[in-house]
Structures are given as C-alpha cells and as structure tokens.
Enzyme design. Structure first.
Site, PDB file in Angstrom:
ATOM      1  N   ASP A  61       0.838  -1.192   0.000  1.00  0.00           N
ATOM      2  CA  ASP A  61       0.000   0.000   0.000  1.00  0.00           C
ATOM      3  C   ASP A  61       0.876   1.246   0.000  1.00  0.00           C
ATOM      4  O   ASP A  61       2.097   1.158   0.170  1.00  0.00           O
ATOM      5  CB  ASP A  61      -0.951  -0.009   1.211  1.00  0.00           C
ATOM      6  CG  ASP A  61      -0.250  -0.291   2.543  1.00  0.00           C
ATOM      7  OD1 ASP A  61       0.985  -0.270   2.598  1.00  0.00           O
ATOM      8  OD2 ASP A  61      -0.961  -0.539   3.530  1.00  0.00           O
ATOM      9  N   ASN A 130      -7.504  -2.036  14.145  1.00  0.00           N
ATOM     10  CA  ASN A 130      -8.885  -2.382  13.813  1.00  0.00           C
ATOM     11  C   ASN A 130      -8.965  -3.604  12.895  1.00  0.00           C
ATOM     12  O   ASN A 130     -10.003  -3.883  12.306  1.00  0.00           O
ATOM     13  CB  ASN A 130      -9.588  -1.183  13.164  1.00  0.00           C
ATOM     14  CG  ASN A 130      -8.919  -0.734  11.864  1.00  0.00           C
ATOM     15  OD1 ASN A 130      -8.074  -1.438  11.319  1.00  0.00           O
ATOM     16  ND2 ASN A 130      -9.306   0.431  11.353  1.00  0.00           N
ATOM     17  N   HIS A 132      -7.182  -4.144  10.094  1.00  0.00           N
ATOM     18  CA  HIS A 132      -6.928  -3.953   8.663  1.00  0.00           C
ATOM     19  C   HIS A 132      -5.641  -4.644   8.227  1.00  0.00           C
ATOM     20  O   HIS A 132      -4.705  -4.821   9.007  1.00  0.00           O
ATOM     21  CB  HIS A 132      -6.956  -2.470   8.251  1.00  0.00           C
ATOM     22  CG  HIS A 132      -5.811  -1.621   8.671  1.00  0.00           C
ATOM     23  ND1 HIS A 132      -5.966  -0.323   9.105  1.00  0.00           N
ATOM     24  CD2 HIS A 132      -4.475  -1.847   8.692  1.00  0.00           C
ATOM     25  CE1 HIS A 132      -4.791   0.196   9.374  1.00  0.00           C
ATOM     26  NE2 HIS A 132      -3.867  -0.706   9.133  1.00  0.00           N
ATOM     27  N   GLU A 137      -9.632  -1.321   5.224  1.00  0.00           N
ATOM     28  CA  GLU A 137     -10.266  -1.038   6.503  1.00  0.00           C
ATOM     29  C   GLU A 137     -11.485  -1.961   6.691  1.00  0.00           C
ATOM     30  O   GLU A 137     -11.960  -2.576   5.724  1.00  0.00           O
ATOM     31  CB  GLU A 137     -10.712   0.434   6.524  1.00  0.00           C
ATOM     32  CG  GLU A 137      -9.557   1.438   6.397  1.00  0.00           C
ATOM     33  CD  GLU A 137      -8.786   1.650   7.707  1.00  0.00           C
ATOM     34  OE1 GLU A 137      -8.569   0.676   8.464  1.00  0.00           O
ATOM     35  OE2 GLU A 137      -8.375   2.794   7.958  1.00  0.00           O
TER      36      GLU A 137
HETATM   37  C1  GLP Z   1      -0.559   0.519   8.532  1.00  0.00           C
HETATM   38  C2  GLP Z   1      -0.294   0.022   7.114  1.00  0.00           C
HETATM   39  C3  GLP Z   1      -0.002  -1.432   7.069  1.00  0.00           C
HETATM   40  C4  GLP Z   1       0.727  -1.844   8.329  1.00  0.00           C
HETATM   41  C5  GLP Z   1      -0.206  -1.693   9.507  1.00  0.00           C
HETATM   42  C6  GLP Z   1       0.465  -1.879  10.854  1.00  0.00           C
HETATM   43  O1  GLP Z   1      -1.607   1.406   8.606  1.00  0.00           O
HETATM   44  N1  GLP Z   1      -1.346   0.250   6.193  1.00  0.00           N
HETATM   45  O2  GLP Z   1       0.724  -1.735   5.898  1.00  0.00           O
HETATM   46  O3  GLP Z   1       1.097  -3.182   8.220  1.00  0.00           O
HETATM   47  O4  GLP Z   1      -0.919  -0.482   9.456  1.00  0.00           O
HETATM   48  O5  GLP Z   1       1.411  -0.877  11.101  1.00  0.00           O
HETATM   49  P1  GLP Z   1       2.464  -0.982  12.280  1.00  0.00           P
HETATM   50  O6  GLP Z   1       3.316  -2.148  11.978  1.00  0.00           O
HETATM   51  O7  GLP Z   1       3.222   0.319  12.241  1.00  0.00           O
HETATM   52  O8  GLP Z   1       1.690  -1.167  13.533  1.00  0.00           O
END
Ligand code: GLP
Length: 237
Positions: A61, A130, A132, A137
């Site tokens: 993403d 949440n 995702h 989402e």
């Molecule tokens: C983000 C990204 C994801 C990521 C996730 C967890 O919003 N969209 O690609 O894997 O949420 O992020 P983190 O590892 O910083 O908790």
C-alpha cells in the site's frame, strides 16, 4: 508466540526461503512491526552474503497525496530501511504512486503491474489495531483488487507520528484483499497489546469483513508470528 529477536529471525528465514524462488517477487509491508525483520535481513546480507538483487519487491500500500520525496511514503521508507542496504536498485521496488493526481488510475496501474510481475512467493503483512491488512479497513469487500481507500480515524491517529498534525493523509492506495491473498504464502507479524484484539478476532473469530485480516483463514499457507502481548487474547495461548 515468541520474543522480538526470535520473531525477526523466523520472519527473515521465511523471506530468505522465498528469495530462493525461480523469479522471486517479494511482497513487503511498511509500518513499524517488520522493522526488526528488515534489520535482520540487512545483517544477513552484510555478514552472510544473502543476495536480494535478483528479486522484485512490491509494497502492499501507499499513502495518497504526498510529495514523491516525502520520507513517510512507504516506498521511500522501505528503500531506506531495507532495499538500498541490500543492493537492490530502486527500480525493483514497486508501490502505487504516492504523488498521483488520479488515484483510481494509480490503483489500476498497480494492479496491472502486479499481474505482469507474476505471483508473489511471500506477502509480509502487519495488522492495524482495527484488523486492517494493507489499508483494507473494516467493511472492505473480500473480492477487492487494488483500490483507493479512505483511512479510518483510528488508522490516521495510529500513523500520525510520521506527519505534521494537519498533514496526516486521508486516503491511500492499497492492494485489495483478493490481491493480497494471491501470494503463495502469507506472513503476518504483530507485536504489542494494541494488536491483541485484532489478532484474537483474526484467529478465533469468524471470517467477517469487520476484521479484514480474518480473510487469511481462507488462505492455505499462513504463518503468524506474534509476541506474547499480541497473542494474549488468542484462545489456548
Ligand atoms: C498501517 C499500514 C499497514 C501496516 C499496519 C500496521 O496502517 N497500512 O501496511 O502493516 O498499518 O502498522 P504498524 O506495523 O506500524 O503497527
């Protein structure tokens, strides 16, 4: 369930294995959770000569509406944390365009690029508080392909640290859930109590669009690497 260093080693083992595919395409996730894994891969490159330059790298993403050189663009972040340190040219690192003015076009282009590159041998995933995956989402269709996503308030606040207060992106372009599930192997990493509920719903809950990561229950080859805190609410742990 494991500690952070062991988790990074085990995740790196699976990525190393995926690099052994004939024409490897490696699906990477940005975010904080995989950082230790990427550091372990850099260490293996420097001390053990592990090669990365024969593979293509695709990100899950990307934020929308940032200048292309913004350090929080996921592609820039991955180049800085991993690929530039292991001899991979920037042209082999792909993500949707964060500076695109037509996001729908950027999404379609990325989906076609993924099809051209061919099957991913592994897809690294983090998980949002949440539930995702990527920026899919809660409520995202199981059939979704790469698309423009509006970020939920909790996602924007979780990711706010990389931005000035008024500059937190409102949208992103993300691989869809169907796109993600096309990879041969899923590797989901989660640490910390803030992920515990989402992990429990992913593992023990029904396959339900309210927890996008529960879609992983439909994939035949999924590895979850969790620290004690993230695993705390899983039944039987
Ligand atoms: C983000 C990204 C994801 C990521 C996730 C967890 O919003 N969209 O690609 O894997 O949420 O992020 P983190 O590892 O910083 O908790």
């Amino acid at each position: 369930m494991t500690d952070a260093a062991d988790m990074a080693r085990r995740a790196a083992d699976l990525i190393e294995q995926a690099l052994g595919a004939r024409r490897p395409v490696i699906g990477l996730a940005a975010g904080n959770t995989p950082r230790a894994t990427y550091a372990e891969l850099v260490r293996r490159h420097r001390t053990g000569g592990l090669r990365f330059d024969h593979a293509q790298y695709v990100l899950l993403d990307e934020y929308a509406g940032l200048p292309a050189d913004h350090p929080a663009c996921f592609r820039n972040d991955i180049i800085a944390a991993l690929t530039s340190r292991v001899g991979v040219p920037a042209q082999a690192v792909h993500a949707p365009m964060c500076a695109a003015d037509r996001l729908d076009v950027a999404a379609r282009r990325y989906e076609s690029l993924l099809a051209e590159l061919g099957p991913r041998s592994i897809q690294v995933l983090g998980i949002g508080r949440n539930g995702h995956i990527g920026f899919n989402e809660p409520g995202t269709d199981w059939d979704s392909r790469t698309h423009v996503a509006r970020l939920r308030p909790e996602t924007r606040s979780d990711n706010a640290a990389a931005f000035a207060p008024d500059d937190v992106p409102t949208h992103a372009v993300t691989m869809g859930i169907a796109t993600i599930l096309e990879a041969d192997r899923m590797l989901l990493l989660a640490t910390g109590t803030s992920k515990a509920r989402a992990i429990a719903a992913t593992v023990d809950g029904p396959v339900d669009a309210r927890t996008p990561a529960s879609a992983l229950q439909r994939h035949p080859d999924v590895t979850l690497l969790l620290d004690r805190d993230a695993a705390r609410d899983v039944r039987g742990v």
